[in-house]
Design an enzyme around this catalytic site. Structure first.
Site, PDB file in Angstrom:
ATOM      1  N   GLY A  12       1.305  -1.297   0.033  1.00 38.91           N
ATOM      2  CA  GLY A  12       0.375  -0.543  -0.649  1.00 38.91           C
ATOM      3  C   GLY A  12       0.994   1.139   0.038  1.00 38.91           C
ATOM      4  O   GLY A  12       2.336   1.281  -0.183  1.00 38.91           O
ATOM      5  N   ASP A  13       0.105   2.104  -0.381  1.00 35.65           N
ATOM      6  CA  ASP A  13       1.088   3.767  -0.450  1.00 35.65           C
ATOM      7  C   ASP A  13       2.254   4.291  -1.142  1.00 35.65           C
ATOM      8  O   ASP A  13       3.353   4.130  -0.887  1.00 35.65           O
ATOM      9  CB  ASP A  13       1.687   3.949   1.045  1.00 35.65           C
ATOM     10  CG  ASP A  13       0.779   3.600   2.269  1.00 35.65           C
ATOM     11  OD1 ASP A  13      -0.598   4.383   2.254  1.00 35.65           O
ATOM     12  OD2 ASP A  13       0.902   3.219   3.854  1.00 35.65           O
ATOM     13  N   LYS A  16      -0.725   5.171  -5.187  1.00 37.04           N
ATOM     14  CA  LYS A  16      -1.383   5.020  -6.958  1.00 37.04           C
ATOM     15  C   LYS A  16      -2.677   5.861  -6.940  1.00 37.04           C
ATOM     16  O   LYS A  16      -2.920   6.744  -7.920  1.00 37.04           O
ATOM     17  CB  LYS A  16      -3.182   4.140  -6.033  1.00 37.04           C
ATOM     18  CG  LYS A  16      -1.849   2.636  -5.906  1.00 37.04           C
ATOM     19  CD  LYS A  16      -2.995   1.823  -4.738  1.00 37.04           C
ATOM     20  CE  LYS A  16      -2.992   2.079  -3.749  1.00 37.04           C
ATOM     21  NZ  LYS A  16      -2.116   2.321  -2.615  1.00 37.04           N
ATOM     22  N   ASN A  38      -9.562   2.084   4.611  1.00 31.22           N
ATOM     23  CA  ASN A  38      -8.333   1.690   5.437  1.00 31.22           C
ATOM     24  C   ASN A  38      -7.352   2.858   4.322  1.00 31.22           C
ATOM     25  O   ASN A  38      -6.152   2.905   4.617  1.00 31.22           O
ATOM     26  CB  ASN A  38      -7.852   0.737   5.723  1.00 31.22           C
ATOM     27  CG  ASN A  38      -8.938   0.118   4.871  1.00 31.22           C
ATOM     28  OD1 ASN A  38      -9.464   0.389   3.576  1.00 31.22           O
ATOM     29  ND2 ASN A  38      -8.573  -1.273   4.769  1.00 31.22           N
ATOM     30  N   ALA A  39      -8.514   2.544   3.017  1.00 29.43           N
ATOM     31  CA  ALA A  39      -7.063   3.217   2.474  1.00 29.43           C
ATOM     32  C   ALA A  39      -6.791   4.460   2.778  1.00 29.43           C
ATOM     33  O   ALA A  39      -7.646   5.845   2.657  1.00 29.43           O
ATOM     34  CB  ALA A  39      -8.046   3.385   0.825  1.00 29.43           C
ATOM     35  N   GLY A  40      -5.506   5.309   2.249  1.00 28.81           N
ATOM     36  CA  GLY A  40      -5.478   6.959   1.582  1.00 28.81           C
ATOM     37  C   GLY A  40      -5.257   6.927   1.090  1.00 28.81           C
ATOM     38  O   GLY A  40      -3.615   6.971   1.266  1.00 28.81           O
ATOM     39  N   HIS A  41      -5.480   8.040  -0.070  1.00 25.48           N
ATOM     40  CA  HIS A  41      -4.894   8.705  -1.245  1.00 25.48           C
ATOM     41  C   HIS A  41      -5.335  10.322  -1.624  1.00 25.48           C
ATOM     42  O   HIS A  41      -5.853  10.752  -1.549  1.00 25.48           O
ATOM     43  CB  HIS A  41      -6.211   7.795  -2.390  1.00 25.48           C
ATOM     44  CG  HIS A  41      -6.056   6.221  -2.900  1.00 25.48           C
ATOM     45  ND1 HIS A  41      -7.032   5.303  -3.426  1.00 25.48           N
ATOM     46  CD2 HIS A  41      -5.574   5.420  -2.017  1.00 25.48           C
ATOM     47  CE1 HIS A  41      -6.762   4.339  -3.262  1.00 25.48           C
ATOM     48  NE2 HIS A  41      -5.577   3.781  -2.100  1.00 25.48           N
ATOM     49  N   THR A 130      -5.731  -0.522  10.874  1.00 25.28           N
ATOM     50  CA  THR A 130      -5.636   0.580  10.614  1.00 25.28           C
ATOM     51  C   THR A 130      -7.189   1.324  11.626  1.00 25.28           C
ATOM     52  O   THR A 130      -6.838   2.219  12.148  1.00 25.28           O
ATOM     53  CB  THR A 130      -6.448   1.448   9.717  1.00 25.28           C
ATOM     54  OG1 THR A 130      -7.306   1.111   9.206  1.00 25.28           O
ATOM     55  CG2 THR A 130      -5.013   0.945   8.659  1.00 25.28           C
ATOM     56  N   GLN A 225      -4.739  -0.637  -0.483  1.00 24.97           N
ATOM     57  CA  GLN A 225      -4.048  -1.490  -0.626  1.00 24.97           C
ATOM     58  C   GLN A 225      -3.176  -1.631  -1.373  1.00 24.97           C
ATOM     59  O   GLN A 225      -3.381  -0.849  -2.276  1.00 24.97           O
ATOM     60  CB  GLN A 225      -4.385  -2.368   0.167  1.00 24.97           C
ATOM     61  CG  GLN A 225      -5.173  -1.754   1.544  1.00 24.97           C
ATOM     62  CD  GLN A 225      -6.349  -1.655   1.465  1.00 24.97           C
ATOM     63  OE1 GLN A 225      -7.555  -2.350   0.452  1.00 24.97           O
ATOM     64  NE2 GLN A 225      -6.674  -0.515   1.354  1.00 24.97           N
ATOM     65  N   GLY A 307      -1.602   8.432  10.256  1.00 29.40           N
ATOM     66  CA  GLY A 307      -0.621   8.923  11.007  1.00 29.40           C
ATOM     67  C   GLY A 307       0.796   8.257  11.157  1.00 29.40           C
ATOM     68  O   GLY A 307       1.550   8.903  11.656  1.00 29.40           O
ATOM     69  N   PRO A 309       4.123   6.483  11.288  1.00 28.34           N
ATOM     70  CA  PRO A 309       5.840   6.665  10.736  1.00 28.34           C
ATOM     71  C   PRO A 309       5.237   5.530  10.276  1.00 28.34           C
ATOM     72  O   PRO A 309       5.814   4.475  10.460  1.00 28.34           O
ATOM     73  CB  PRO A 309       6.520   6.628  11.594  1.00 28.34           C
ATOM     74  CG  PRO A 309       6.028   6.645  13.027  1.00 28.34           C
ATOM     75  CD  PRO A 309       4.644   6.614  13.144  1.00 28.34           C
ATOM     76  N   ASP A 338      12.797  10.933  -6.686  1.00 29.26           N
ATOM     77  CA  ASP A 338      13.637  12.060  -6.296  1.00 29.26           C
ATOM     78  C   ASP A 338      13.502  11.764  -4.888  1.00 29.26           C
ATOM     79  O   ASP A 338      14.939  12.480  -4.499  1.00 29.26           O
ATOM     80  CB  ASP A 338      11.971  13.139  -6.273  1.00 29.26           C
ATOM     81  CG  ASP A 338      10.815  13.195  -5.973  1.00 29.26           C
ATOM     82  OD1 ASP A 338      10.641  11.896  -6.232  1.00 29.26           O
ATOM     83  OD2 ASP A 338      11.135  13.824  -4.331  1.00 29.26           O
ATOM     84  N   GLY A 420       7.666  14.285  -7.408  1.00 27.72           N
ATOM     85  CA  GLY A 420       7.358  14.756  -6.417  1.00 27.72           C
ATOM     86  C   GLY A 420       6.103  15.371  -7.263  1.00 27.72           C
ATOM     87  O   GLY A 420       4.774  14.825  -8.119  1.00 27.72           O
TER      88      GLY A 420
HETATM   89  P1  IMO Z   1      -3.481   2.600   0.897  1.00 25.54           P
HETATM   90  O1  IMO Z   1      -4.402   2.355   0.236  1.00 25.54           O
HETATM   91  C1  IMO Z   1      -0.997   0.995   3.367  1.00 25.54           C
HETATM   92  C2  IMO Z   1      -1.929  -2.325   6.536  1.00 25.54           C
HETATM   93  C3  IMO Z   1      -2.646  -1.471   7.938  1.00 25.54           C
HETATM   94  C4  IMO Z   1      -2.445  -2.728   8.672  1.00 25.54           C
HETATM   95  C5  IMO Z   1      -2.479  -4.010   7.360  1.00 25.54           C
HETATM   96  C6  IMO Z   1      -4.862  -4.496   7.806  1.00 25.54           C
HETATM   97  O2  IMO Z   1      -3.440   3.739   1.172  1.00 25.54           O
HETATM   98  O3  IMO Z   1      -2.260   2.276  -0.138  1.00 25.54           O
HETATM   99  P2  IMO Z   1      -6.906  -3.299   7.488  1.00 25.54           P
HETATM  100  O4  IMO Z   1      -7.059  -2.015   8.785  1.00 25.54           O
HETATM  101  O5  IMO Z   1      -6.995  -3.251   6.241  1.00 25.54           O
HETATM  102  O6  IMO Z   1      -7.376  -3.970   8.834  1.00 25.54           O
HETATM  103  O7  IMO Z   1      -4.820  -3.157   8.019  1.00 25.54           O
HETATM  104  O8  IMO Z   1      -3.095  -3.053   6.461  1.00 25.54           O
HETATM  105  N1  IMO Z   1      -3.779  -1.191   5.129  1.00 25.54           N
HETATM  106  C7  IMO Z   1      -2.847  -0.363   4.363  1.00 25.54           C
HETATM  107  N2  IMO Z   1      -0.606  -0.216   4.440  1.00 25.54           N
HETATM  108  N3  IMO Z   1      -1.900   1.323   2.568  1.00 25.54           N
HETATM  109  C8  IMO Z   1      -3.087   1.623   3.188  1.00 25.54           C
HETATM  110  O9  IMO Z   1      -4.179   1.362   2.039  1.00 25.54           O
HETATM  111  C9  IMO Z   1      -3.831   0.533   3.872  1.00 25.54           C
HETATM  112  N4  IMO Z   1      -4.814   0.090   4.259  1.00 25.54           N
HETATM  113  C10 IMO Z   1      -4.509  -1.144   5.406  1.00 25.54           C
HETATM  114  O10 IMO Z   1      -1.336  -0.351   8.345  1.00 25.54           O
HETATM  115  O11 IMO Z   1      -0.761  -3.603   8.527  1.00 25.54           O
HETATM  116 MG    MG Z   2      -2.326   5.262   1.044  1.00 22.81          MG
END
Ligand code: IMO
Ligand code: MG
Length: 430
Positions: A12-13, A16, A38-41, A130, A225, A307, A309, A338, A420
């Site tokens: 994830g992260d 995307k 749980n996603a953060g875009h 999350t 994810q 939030g 790290p 970068d 960037g």
């Molecule tokens: P995006 O879409 C990074 C991780 C959580 C945890 C595991 C299970 O922004 O890429 P959950 O709450 O889904 O049951 O947690 O998955 N996790 C992510 N890590 N990016 C995400 O979404 C994530 N969504 C869940 O940190 O390890």
């Molecule tokens: Mg994210």
């Protein structure tokens, strides 16, 4: 038109949201197919930064339709506040622009309470979820007792279903976790109000997507994810409860074996992970601080949703190859190249070593990675600022060599490189 799918190749992260934002300029529909809030875009347009958890990143383009498929678990409170935020930023989020699948499941405060209680009970073997209720909502779905958005369309029965659901969870909270009881009536009242507001958005999105694809419209599936968090194919049990991999797009949008065009894998130029679980190329100390950033910038490696790290490390070519295989990736987009500027030498993990043997691919999937030690290849770094690069020729030869190695190790071409957070800080490599 075939369906294009954007997926994360890591934990994830990967960035995307940024790639989807770019590709959405040419899309008629952008559809989320898995996960929940749980996603953060994060998408940055000029001075505005959008942090989206549920609504597809494509919504920032005025003419795209945003779809949330049946593969999602949706917290209506998060969704409505996200809609409110977008509205304030001048973006139309009415039912003519956002569609919700009747078959998507709902996340309730009871699911969130269970998520937290279960994590606490896991003690030292916490997953580091999350805390958004994702696991418990998918558990209810698989146990065939979940609440679907279609339940919101019948106010007479919805209220009673909500009360029964919360009361059922209360029994578990008390008996198994000695956790606080929830007010079922209050939650049912709150959700009845959400139902009233969301009812106009609920429809059969599969039918709409099918029609769109058959009439030559461009549909982009936006994964949340990443591959290594996939319930079946990831680093189980340190995974999420949905299917972020490419095939999940078809199931999660109700599309059947529809012709798929591009499967675009997004990978960071290094590796990050938030939450617990194996991470063979993890680094600590000075290099880690360099890769993570201080937290002062929105793009530093701190979770968008929680939030926290993020753990950081070198790019893992073995896991990238695995992601190419299980998703059928046709091309890669690299983000945050970068960030590597000024680091010298750079490392890419090209294989694993365990018990005196070397492995180019995983002998038994990515579950038990503890025995493996990464085999690193050293590459020369560069000092020149690459944030202004827009074509292949603008990069120093060391950066091109790094990209070339990613292509060789993964076996697929790199098409875009992001350097960037700004919308235009992206170079076409081809
Ligand atoms: P995006 O879409 C990074 C991780 C959580 C945890 C595991 C299970 O922004 O890429 P959950 O709450 O889904 O049951 O947690 O998955 N996790 C992510 N890590 N990016 C995400 O979404 C994530 N969504 C869940 O940190 O390890
Ligand atoms: Mg994210």
């Amino acid at each position: 038109m075939p369906l294009d799918i954007v997926i994360g190749t890591q934990w994830g992260d990967e960035g995307k949201g940024r790639i989807v934002d770019l590709l959405s300029a040419q899309a008629d529909i952008v559809a989320r197919y898995n996960g929940g809030d749980n996603a953060g875009h994060t998408v940055t347009v000029g001075k505005q930064t959008f942090k989206l958890h549920l609504i597809p990143s494509g919504i920032v383009h005025p003419d795209t339709l945003g779809v949330l498929g049946n593969g999602l678990v949706i917290n209506p409170a998060t969704l409505l506040s996200e809609m409110e935020m977008l509205k304030k930023m001048g973006i139309n989020v009415g039912p003519e622009r956002v569609r919700l699948s009747f078959a998507a499941h709902m996340i309730t405060p009871a699911h969130r309470a269970l998520d937290l209680a279960q994590e606490k009970a896991r003690g030292k073997s916490q997953i580091g979820t999350t805390g958004r209720g994702i696991g418990p909502a998918y558990t209810d779905k698989a146990a065939r007792r979940g609440l679907r958005l279609e339940d919101m369309l019948n106010p007479q029965t919805f209220y009673a279903k909500m009360v029964a659901h919360v009361e059922g969870v209360n029994v578990q909270l008390q008996a198994l976790y000695q956790a606080e009881q929830l007010d079922a009536e209050a939650i049912a009242r709150e959700y009845s109000e959400y139902a009233r507001q969301l009812a106009p958005y609920i429809c059969d999105v599969g039918e709409e997507l099918y029609e769109a694809l058959n009439s030559n419209k461009r549909v982009l599936a936006e994964g949340a994810q990443g591959t290594l968090l996939d319930l079946d194919l990831g680093t189980y049990p340190f995974v999420t409860s949905s299917y972020p991999t490419a095939a999940g797009a078809l199931v999660g949008l109700g599309l059947g074996i529809f012709p798929v065009g591009r499967v675009i894998g997004v990978t960071k130029a290094f590796q990050t992970r938030v939450g617990a679980g194996p991470f063979p190329t993890e680094v600590f100390g000075e290099t880690a601080e360099r890769l993570r950033g201080s937290g002062a910038n929105p793009w530093d490696e701190f979770g968008t949703t929680t939030g926290r790290p993020r753990r950081v490390g070198w790019l893992d070519g073995v896991l990238l190859r695995y992601a190419v295989r299980v998703n059928g990736i046709t091309e890669l987009d690299i983000t945050k190249l970068d960030i590597l500027t000024g680091l010298n030498p750079l490392h890419i993990c090209v294989g694993y070593r365990a018990n005196g043997k070397e492995y180019a691919t995983l002998p038994m999937g990515p579950t038990d990675l503890a025995p493996f030690e990464p085999i690193y290849e050293e590459l020369a770094g560069w000092d020149k600022d690459i944030q202004t690069a827009r074509t292949r020729n603008d990069f120093p030869k060391e950066a091109l060599q790094f990209i070339r190695r990613i292509e060789e190790v993964s076996g697929v071409p790199v098409r875009l490189v992001s350097i960037g957070a700004e919308r235009d800080q992206i170079a076409e490599i081809k």
